[in-house]
Every structure is written in C-alpha cells, then in structure tokens.
Design an enzyme around this catalytic site. Structure first.
Site, PDB file in Angstrom:
ATOM      1  N   THR A  47      33.493  38.729  93.128  1.00 44.57           N
ATOM      2  CA  THR A  47      34.280  38.790  91.893  1.00 44.57           C
ATOM      3  C   THR A  47      35.293  37.650  91.828  1.00 44.57           C
ATOM      4  OG1 THR A  47      35.685  40.436  92.998  1.00 44.57           O
ATOM      5  CG2 THR A  47      34.018  41.256  91.483  1.00 44.57           C
ATOM      6  N   ARG A  84      39.458  47.970  90.793  1.00 43.12           N
ATOM      7  CA  ARG A  84      38.561  47.290  89.851  1.00 43.12           C
ATOM      8  C   ARG A  84      37.462  48.208  89.326  1.00 43.12           C
ATOM      9  NH1 ARG A  84      38.435  41.719  89.282  1.00 43.12           N
ATOM     10  NH2 ARG A  84      39.830  40.522  90.626  1.00 43.12           N
ATOM     11  N   LYS A 128      33.494  46.432 103.053  1.00 43.97           N
ATOM     12  CA  LYS A 128      34.710  45.719 102.679  1.00 43.97           C
ATOM     13  C   LYS A 128      35.580  46.748 101.976  1.00 43.97           C
ATOM     14  CE  LYS A 128      36.525  42.011  99.747  1.00 43.97           C
ATOM     15  NZ  LYS A 128      36.207  41.003  98.707  1.00 43.97           N
ATOM     16  N   TYR A 151      31.200  47.576  99.302  1.00 42.15           N
ATOM     17  CA  TYR A 151      32.488  47.060  98.850  1.00 42.15           C
ATOM     18  C   TYR A 151      33.163  48.128  98.014  1.00 42.15           C
ATOM     19  CZ  TYR A 151      35.830  43.829  96.560  1.00 42.15           C
ATOM     20  OH  TYR A 151      36.950  43.202  96.081  1.00 42.15           O
ATOM     21  N   ILE A 209      37.633  39.991 104.486  1.00 45.68           N
ATOM     22  CA  ILE A 209      37.080  39.075 103.484  1.00 45.68           C
ATOM     23  C   ILE A 209      38.240  38.782 102.548  1.00 45.68           C
ATOM     24  CG2 ILE A 209      35.449  38.755 101.597  1.00 45.68           C
ATOM     25  CD1 ILE A 209      33.480  40.514 103.137  1.00 45.68           C
ATOM     26  N   TYR A 216      33.028  50.938  86.115  1.00 43.60           N
ATOM     27  CA  TYR A 216      33.081  51.396  84.725  1.00 43.60           C
ATOM     28  C   TYR A 216      32.390  52.755  84.521  1.00 43.60           C
ATOM     29  CZ  TYR A 216      33.286  51.491  79.668  1.00 43.60           C
ATOM     30  OH  TYR A 216      33.552  51.869  78.370  1.00 43.60           O
TER      31      TYR A 216
END
Length: 296
Positions: free
Chosen positions: A46, A140, A164, A135, A206, A109
């Site tokens: 991202t 987000r 992550k 992840y 990361i 979403y």
C-alpha cells in the site's frame, strides 16, 4: 524463511511531476536501501500506492526493482485485495519467480467476519505457488484479524509463514508469538512497535521509515535481535519522532517528503492523496538534519 528476518521496507513508487512512474528515482531508492543495510524489499504494498497504478505501471515497478536489485536482496510482492476469486486467479497467473513470498492484506471495506477472513486466506493458501505473509492493518481495512484467526491459519497451512501485524496492540502481537508454530514469523507492521515486537520474540519489521533511514533503523533491529536492549532503544528514541511524523498527513506523503529532502525523488503522490504540506516538509527536513548529527 530466514532470508525474511530483520528489516524489510515497503517501497514507495516515486512519481515525476507529471505523475508518471519515475524509474530512475526508484532505482536510486533501491540502491539507498541496499547500501543502508536493509534485509529485504517489499514491492507494490500500500505504501507503493498500488491501488492507483494500472497493470502496466505495476509491471514497470516490478521490472525496475528486480533489475536494480540484481538479486542482492530477497523480494516480497504485495498481492492483496477484497475480491477473493480475483486474487486466486492473479496468484495462479502471476510470474512470481523473482519473489520469495507474497504479502497479502486482510480484506478491506467488506468487513468480513473472522470466518470470512479465514476462508479468504485458506483460498489463497491453496492457490499460491509461493509462501504467504498475512497482513493485518485494522486502521486501513476496517476489521481486526484476531489472534485466534491468525493462529488457526498458521497451524493449518504450512505455506502461511508469517504475519505483518499492524494492529498497534503489543498484547495481541505477544499472544501470536506465544502460540504460533515455531518457525512462524511475527513481523511488526508499525515502526513504533518494531523494537518491542523483536524483543518479544518477533522476526523483525516491514517498515515505511526504514527506506528513508535505512542505516539507523536496520541497526536498531539488529541490536534488538541481538538482545542489546539499551543500545537498540537509544536508536528507537532517536527515530521515534519521525515514526509518527511521516504519517501526519497520510502514507506515503510523509516518506516521499523525506525522499525529496534526501534528493532521491519528488514528493509527488497521486490523488486522492495529497503531497505533504510545506510545514510538514520543513519538520521532516529538520529531523533529517538532526539525525545526521547522531553518532553512527
């Protein structure tokens, strides 16, 4: 996956003033990271503004990084989304020969249930020719992949090799470290929790900041993994202001402002993101000048 221990960085996609992909700047950034001691590179995450790149631009970014890296560091490819069937097809068709693993974000979403998240990653695990790093980034995606779901996936699928974790909750991170299989990697997805995660038994970070301060951040992680707590935290506190500063106006606006200050690329981002303000650029430049005075 020992090659993915330590400090990875989620590379930006630099743009020219006309918003086209700046391949020369990308080559400079790759070299800067390698010279600074980064352990591996994450492509098209991202932070790389992958959602605003078209298919040909994504391939251009991949080709540029593969060429600039020239086999020096392991590469991880971001392959994530909220359409499970489309991702399965992408994994089956993609040329992944240059990559050690894929990094795949929990579906955003849609806000699936924990069972939906599990079934999503189960489908990817069954389709992927490469190991998968999960992840989790609730800020987000709109949903938190709970430890029970992560641990279920870790124990049931050998090719799900790590996570992550960007939940920002060290207790959640520690629970996963405590209960996951021996070789499962718990990687910090937040710079601010990177050192605590390593000291708790995690596999590294990361990082976003690490591509702008590769020498300092990678040294911090190495010291942490070596158990040199006092020395590692000294670096953590030197970097701590920047860990939040680069996110003040969204990611990757802040880290791109840092690259502009370092004269590696422009600070240009694509809409709906906005370029960092002059005020933020000034604060980032001030931080870099102060960092340059810190003993190596």
């Amino acid at each position: 996956m020992e090659q993915l221990q330590g400090t990875g960085v989620a590379l930006v996609t630099p743009f020219r003033k006309d918003f086209s992909v700046d391949t020369e700047a990308l080559e400079r950034i790759v070299g800067f990271c390698i010279d600074g001691g980064i352990d591996y590179l994450v492509v098209l995450g991202t932070t790389g503004e992958s959602v605003t790149l078209n298919k040909s631009e994504k391939q251009l970014v991949i080709d540029t990084i593969v060429s600039a890296n020239a086999g020096r560091l392991p590469l991880v490819l971001g392959v994530g989304g909220n359409n499970t069937a489309a991702l399965v097809e992408e994994l089956q068709q993609a040329d992944l020969r240059e990559f050690e693993a894929i990094l795949s974000v929990s579906p955003y979403y849609n806000k699936p249930t924990q069972e939906g998240i599990y079934q999503h990653f189960k489908a990817l695990a069954q389709a992927s020719p490469k190991p998968i790093i999960l992840y989790n980034v609730p800020g987000r995606t709109g949903s938190n992949m709970l430890p029970a779901t992560t641990l279920r996936l870790a124990h049931e699928f050998e090719n799900i090799v790590g996570i992550k974790e960007a939940c920002g909750d060290i207790a959640q991170i520690m629970q996963i470290i405590k209960e996951s299989p021996k070789d499962f990697m718990v990687i910090s997805g937040d710079d601010i929790t990177a050192l605590p995660t390593v000291l708790a038994g995690g596999a590294g970070v990361i990082s976003v900041l690490g591509q702008g301060t590769p020498t300092e951040l990678s040294k911090m992680i190495k010291l942490g993994m070596a158990g040199k707590v006092k020395e590692a935290y000294a670096l953590h506190y030197e970097l701590m202001d920047a860990m939040s500063l680069i996110f003040n106006e969204g990611n990757p606006a802040g880290i791109k402002a840092m690259f502009e200050s370092l004269e590696l690329s422009t600070a240009v981002v694509r809409l709906p993101l906005m370029e960092a303000t002059a005020e933020l650029k000034g604060r980032i430049d001030k931080f870099l000048k102060s960092l340059s005075k810190v003993p190596a």
